[in-house]
Design a protein around this motif. Sequence first.
Motif, PDB file in Angstrom:
ATOM      1  N   ALA A 152     -17.651  -9.233   5.417  1.00 32.67           N
ATOM      2  CA  ALA A 152     -17.821  -7.886   4.872  1.00 32.67           C
ATOM      3  C   ALA A 152     -17.143  -6.824   5.740  1.00 32.67           C
ATOM      4  O   ALA A 152     -17.667  -5.721   5.915  1.00 32.67           O
ATOM      5  CB  ALA A 152     -19.303  -7.568   4.666  1.00 32.67           C
ATOM      6  N   LEU A 153     -16.004  -7.157   6.302  1.00 33.07           N
ATOM      7  CA  LEU A 153     -15.250  -6.182   7.099  1.00 33.07           C
ATOM      8  C   LEU A 153     -14.378  -5.339   6.170  1.00 33.07           C
ATOM      9  O   LEU A 153     -13.900  -5.837   5.145  1.00 33.07           O
ATOM     10  CB  LEU A 153     -14.354  -6.910   8.113  1.00 33.07           C
ATOM     11  N   PRO A 154     -14.166  -4.060   6.506  1.00 31.60           N
ATOM     12  CA  PRO A 154     -13.297  -3.230   5.657  1.00 31.60           C
ATOM     13  C   PRO A 154     -11.840  -3.696   5.783  1.00 31.60           C
ATOM     14  O   PRO A 154     -11.465  -4.330   6.766  1.00 31.60           O
ATOM     15  CB  PRO A 154     -13.471  -1.832   6.245  1.00 31.60           C
ATOM     16  N   HIS A 155     -11.042  -3.373   4.762  1.00 28.20           N
ATOM     17  CA  HIS A 155      -9.622  -3.746   4.798  1.00 28.20           C
ATOM     18  C   HIS A 155      -8.902  -3.047   5.943  1.00 28.20           C
ATOM     19  O   HIS A 155      -9.125  -1.878   6.186  1.00 28.20           O
ATOM     20  CB  HIS A 155      -8.936  -3.331   3.490  1.00 28.20           C
ATOM     21  N   ASP A 156      -8.024  -3.770   6.604  1.00 30.78           N
ATOM     22  CA  ASP A 156      -7.106  -3.125   7.544  1.00 30.78           C
ATOM     23  C   ASP A 156      -5.686  -3.302   7.007  1.00 30.78           C
ATOM     24  O   ASP A 156      -5.499  -3.835   5.905  1.00 30.78           O
ATOM     25  CB  ASP A 156      -7.287  -3.684   8.968  1.00 30.78           C
ATOM     26  N   ASP A 157      -4.687  -2.877   7.784  1.00 32.14           N
ATOM     27  CA  ASP A 157      -3.301  -2.917   7.288  1.00 32.14           C
ATOM     28  C   ASP A 157      -2.874  -4.331   6.918  1.00 32.14           C
ATOM     29  O   ASP A 157      -2.183  -4.544   5.926  1.00 32.14           O
ATOM     30  CB  ASP A 157      -2.339  -2.365   8.344  1.00 32.14           C
ATOM     31  N   TRP A 158      -3.276  -5.322   7.728  1.00 28.47           N
ATOM     32  CA  TRP A 158      -2.862  -6.698   7.446  1.00 28.47           C
ATOM     33  C   TRP A 158      -3.516  -7.232   6.171  1.00 28.47           C
ATOM     34  O   TRP A 158      -2.931  -8.041   5.464  1.00 28.47           O
ATOM     35  CB  TRP A 158      -3.155  -7.612   8.631  1.00 28.47           C
ATOM     36  N   ASP A 159      -4.731  -6.762   5.876  1.00 23.72           N
ATOM     37  CA  ASP A 159      -5.368  -7.164   4.614  1.00 23.72           C
ATOM     38  C   ASP A 159      -4.574  -6.605   3.436  1.00 23.72           C
ATOM     39  O   ASP A 159      -4.411  -7.270   2.411  1.00 23.72           O
ATOM     40  CB  ASP A 159      -6.811  -6.666   4.551  1.00 23.72           C
ATOM     41  N   ASP A 160      -4.090  -5.366   3.590  1.00 18.31           N
ATOM     42  CA  ASP A 160      -3.280  -4.776   2.515  1.00 18.31           C
ATOM     43  C   ASP A 160      -1.992  -5.578   2.318  1.00 18.31           C
ATOM     44  O   ASP A 160      -1.558  -5.802   1.190  1.00 18.31           O
ATOM     45  CB  ASP A 160      -2.940  -3.312   2.832  1.00 18.31           C
ATOM     46  N   VAL A 161      -1.395  -6.005   3.422  1.00 21.43           N
ATOM     47  CA  VAL A 161      -0.183  -6.838   3.309  1.00 21.43           C
ATOM     48  C   VAL A 161      -0.525  -8.143   2.583  1.00 21.43           C
ATOM     49  O   VAL A 161       0.193  -8.576   1.679  1.00 21.43           O
ATOM     50  CB  VAL A 161       0.414  -7.139   4.712  1.00 21.43           C
ATOM     51  N   ALA A 162      -1.650  -8.755   2.948  1.00 28.20           N
ATOM     52  CA  ALA A 162      -2.066 -10.012   2.292  1.00 28.20           C
ATOM     53  C   ALA A 162      -2.223  -9.789   0.788  1.00 28.20           C
ATOM     54  O   ALA A 162      -1.772 -10.604  -0.021  1.00 28.20           O
ATOM     55  CB  ALA A 162      -3.372 -10.516   2.897  1.00 28.20           C
ATOM     56  N   ASP A 163      -2.858  -8.679   0.396  1.00 26.63           N
ATOM     57  CA  ASP A 163      -3.031  -8.372  -1.038  1.00 26.63           C
ATOM     58  C   ASP A 163      -1.680  -8.239  -1.729  1.00 26.63           C
ATOM     59  O   ASP A 163      -1.484  -8.743  -2.831  1.00 26.63           O
ATOM     60  CB  ASP A 163      -3.794  -7.050  -1.212  1.00 26.63           C
ATOM     61  N   ARG A 164      -0.738  -7.539  -1.057  1.00 27.74           N
ATOM     62  CA  ARG A 164       0.577  -7.302  -1.675  1.00 27.74           C
ATOM     63  C   ARG A 164       1.368  -8.595  -1.835  1.00 27.74           C
ATOM     64  O   ARG A 164       2.063  -8.789  -2.814  1.00 27.74           O
ATOM     65  CB  ARG A 164       1.388  -6.347  -0.800  1.00 27.74           C
ATOM     66  N   LEU A 165       1.240  -9.494  -0.850  1.00 24.83           N
ATOM     67  CA  LEU A 165       2.033 -10.733  -0.885  1.00 24.83           C
ATOM     68  C   LEU A 165       1.471 -11.760  -1.860  1.00 24.83           C
ATOM     69  O   LEU A 165       2.169 -12.661  -2.295  1.00 24.83           O
ATOM     70  CB  LEU A 165       2.085 -11.359   0.518  1.00 24.83           C
ATOM     71  N   HIS A 166       0.196 -11.619  -2.209  1.00 17.72           N
ATOM     72  CA  HIS A 166      -0.450 -12.606  -3.077  1.00 17.72           C
ATOM     73  C   HIS A 166       0.110 -12.497  -4.497  1.00 17.72           C
ATOM     74  O   HIS A 166       0.195 -11.414  -5.052  1.00 17.72           O
ATOM     75  CB  HIS A 166      -1.952 -12.366  -3.086  1.00 17.72           C
ATOM     76  N   THR A 167       0.505 -13.653  -5.067  1.00 17.93           N
ATOM     77  CA  THR A 167       1.164 -13.603  -6.379  1.00 17.93           C
ATOM     78  C   THR A 167       0.338 -14.220  -7.507  1.00 17.93           C
ATOM     79  O   THR A 167       0.772 -14.217  -8.645  1.00 17.93           O
ATOM     80  CB  THR A 167       2.525 -14.335  -6.328  1.00 17.93           C
ATOM     81  N   GLY A 168      -0.850 -14.757  -7.192  1.00 19.17           N
ATOM     82  CA  GLY A 168      -1.661 -15.413  -8.232  1.00 19.17           C
ATOM     83  C   GLY A 168      -2.132 -14.445  -9.308  1.00 19.17           C
ATOM     84  O   GLY A 168      -2.044 -13.226  -9.139  1.00 19.17           O
ATOM     85  N   THR A 169      -2.635 -14.997 -10.411  1.00 13.15           N
ATOM     86  CA  THR A 169      -3.084 -14.128 -11.509  1.00 13.15           C
ATOM     87  C   THR A 169      -4.372 -13.408 -11.146  1.00 13.15           C
ATOM     88  O   THR A 169      -4.563 -12.250 -11.523  1.00 13.15           O
ATOM     89  CB  THR A 169      -3.328 -14.961 -12.796  1.00 13.15           C
ATOM     90  N   VAL A 170      -5.266 -14.080 -10.409  1.00  8.85           N
ATOM     91  CA  VAL A 170      -6.477 -13.421  -9.919  1.00  8.85           C
ATOM     92  C   VAL A 170      -6.159 -12.831  -8.546  1.00  8.85           C
ATOM     93  O   VAL A 170      -5.641 -13.529  -7.686  1.00  8.85           O
ATOM     94  CB  VAL A 170      -7.635 -14.442  -9.785  1.00  8.85           C
ATOM     95  N   GLY A 171      -6.427 -11.552  -8.357  1.00  7.27           N
ATOM     96  CA  GLY A 171      -6.121 -10.892  -7.081  1.00  7.27           C
ATOM     97  C   GLY A 171      -6.949 -11.476  -5.947  1.00  7.27           C
ATOM     98  O   GLY A 171      -8.003 -12.072  -6.164  1.00  7.27           O
ATOM     99  N   LEU A 172      -6.449 -11.298  -4.724  1.00  7.93           N
ATOM    100  CA  LEU A 172      -7.154 -11.842  -3.552  1.00  7.93           C
ATOM    101  C   LEU A 172      -8.550 -11.270  -3.403  1.00  7.93           C
ATOM    102  O   LEU A 172      -9.471 -11.978  -3.006  1.00  7.93           O
ATOM    103  CB  LEU A 172      -6.375 -11.507  -2.273  1.00  7.93           C
ATOM    104  N   ASP A 173      -8.712  -9.967  -3.712  1.00  6.90           N
ATOM    105  CA  ASP A 173     -10.024  -9.353  -3.501  1.00  6.90           C
ATOM    106  C   ASP A 173     -11.080 -10.016  -4.373  1.00  6.90           C
ATOM    107  O   ASP A 173     -12.195 -10.262  -3.935  1.00  6.90           O
ATOM    108  CB  ASP A 173      -9.963  -7.847  -3.776  1.00  6.90           C
ATOM    109  N   GLU A 174     -10.693 -10.349  -5.609  1.00 13.07           N
ATOM    110  CA  GLU A 174     -11.645 -11.024  -6.490  1.00 13.07           C
ATOM    111  C   GLU A 174     -11.846 -12.466  -6.044  1.00 13.07           C
ATOM    112  O   GLU A 174     -12.963 -12.969  -5.962  1.00 13.07           O
ATOM    113  CB  GLU A 174     -11.155 -10.979  -7.941  1.00 13.07           C
TER     114      GLU A 174
END
Length: 331
Positions: A152-174
């Motif tokens: 339950a840690l808040p997003h940091d810059d690297w988490d945002d990069v991980a979200d952007r790089l993820h290409t699956g149909t379901v987003g990483l956050d979900e």
Amino acid sequence: MRPDTPAAHTTEAERLLRTAEQYPGDREPLYLQAAAHRELAGDRPGATALYDTLLSGDPANPHLIRALKAANLWEYGHEAEARAIIEGVRRARPSDAAPWQITAETLEAHDELEAAESTLTEATGLLAGGGDLPHATQSLLTTRHRIRRMLALPHDDWDDVADRLHTGTVGLDELHDPKRLWSLGSSDPAELQAEITRLRSELGTYRTALSRPFPVAVLHWPEPELDELLAAYPELEAEYPTYRAHLTDIEASLRELAAAGTPNLGIVRATVPSYEAFAASESTPPSNADLLPQYATTLAARARATAWPPTRGTDCWCGSGRTYGECHGAE
Ligand SMILES: [Zn+2]
Ligand SMILES: [Zn+2]
């Protein structure tokens, strides 16, 4: 495909160790894969013996071998030794992603989420510079994203990069949402608990598979080799109607494997003499098309695979001289 039973894994480990005798220069990757098969067969002390044999020499990837050894030791009651090895790997600050990934996943598998998170944060700081991130580094970021969600840690810059790089149909956050588990079960707490246990074990299997450097590779015959192959064994023309079609097939099969979630994909370069030598060692005529996937697997086990996909700006795997993005990587 060989069946997934302990006996089959033991047999495969033995086969790989025999191949290692035949190709002493490729002993390290072959031993690592044999060790993984021994682990899958439940022979954990046997796997440790192979890691120790490699470590007693002058291995090319000592940190990777130590990380794998620690993961294995922790599974059969050698927690203290495993922790000491993991500490050593972290202190050594390896410059490739694999030992970090295995170390973090081992900690995660034993519910040491904070330690797993700090390991991945350290690795990210060391390996994730700017520009195109190699696949292995992206995978560190994805694992880090998942563990930080569980904490339950808040997003940091690297988490945002991980979200952007993820290409699956379901987003990483979900995908990584710990609450997602609750919405899947019923209102009966016991049933819910069972469902969570099942999901966790599924995730666990997935992680174990990911942490093992098992390359899944397809064969690439360079054009002169393919010509020579088909001239000598015209029976194989059904597999390879034209060189162009062969190249298109390679890219299409790899994309399909990637879409199905297969990690560690690669391409191995085939040559007629090495194929004939392989056929001889299997006592099968080279014209038998069933040998082709086994030949690919053996080359991959000998660490002959080039990782796929290349980043868009680097040379295409086919050797055309164009970048991957402009050649076989084009949409
Ligand atoms: Zn996110
Ligand atoms: Zn190409």
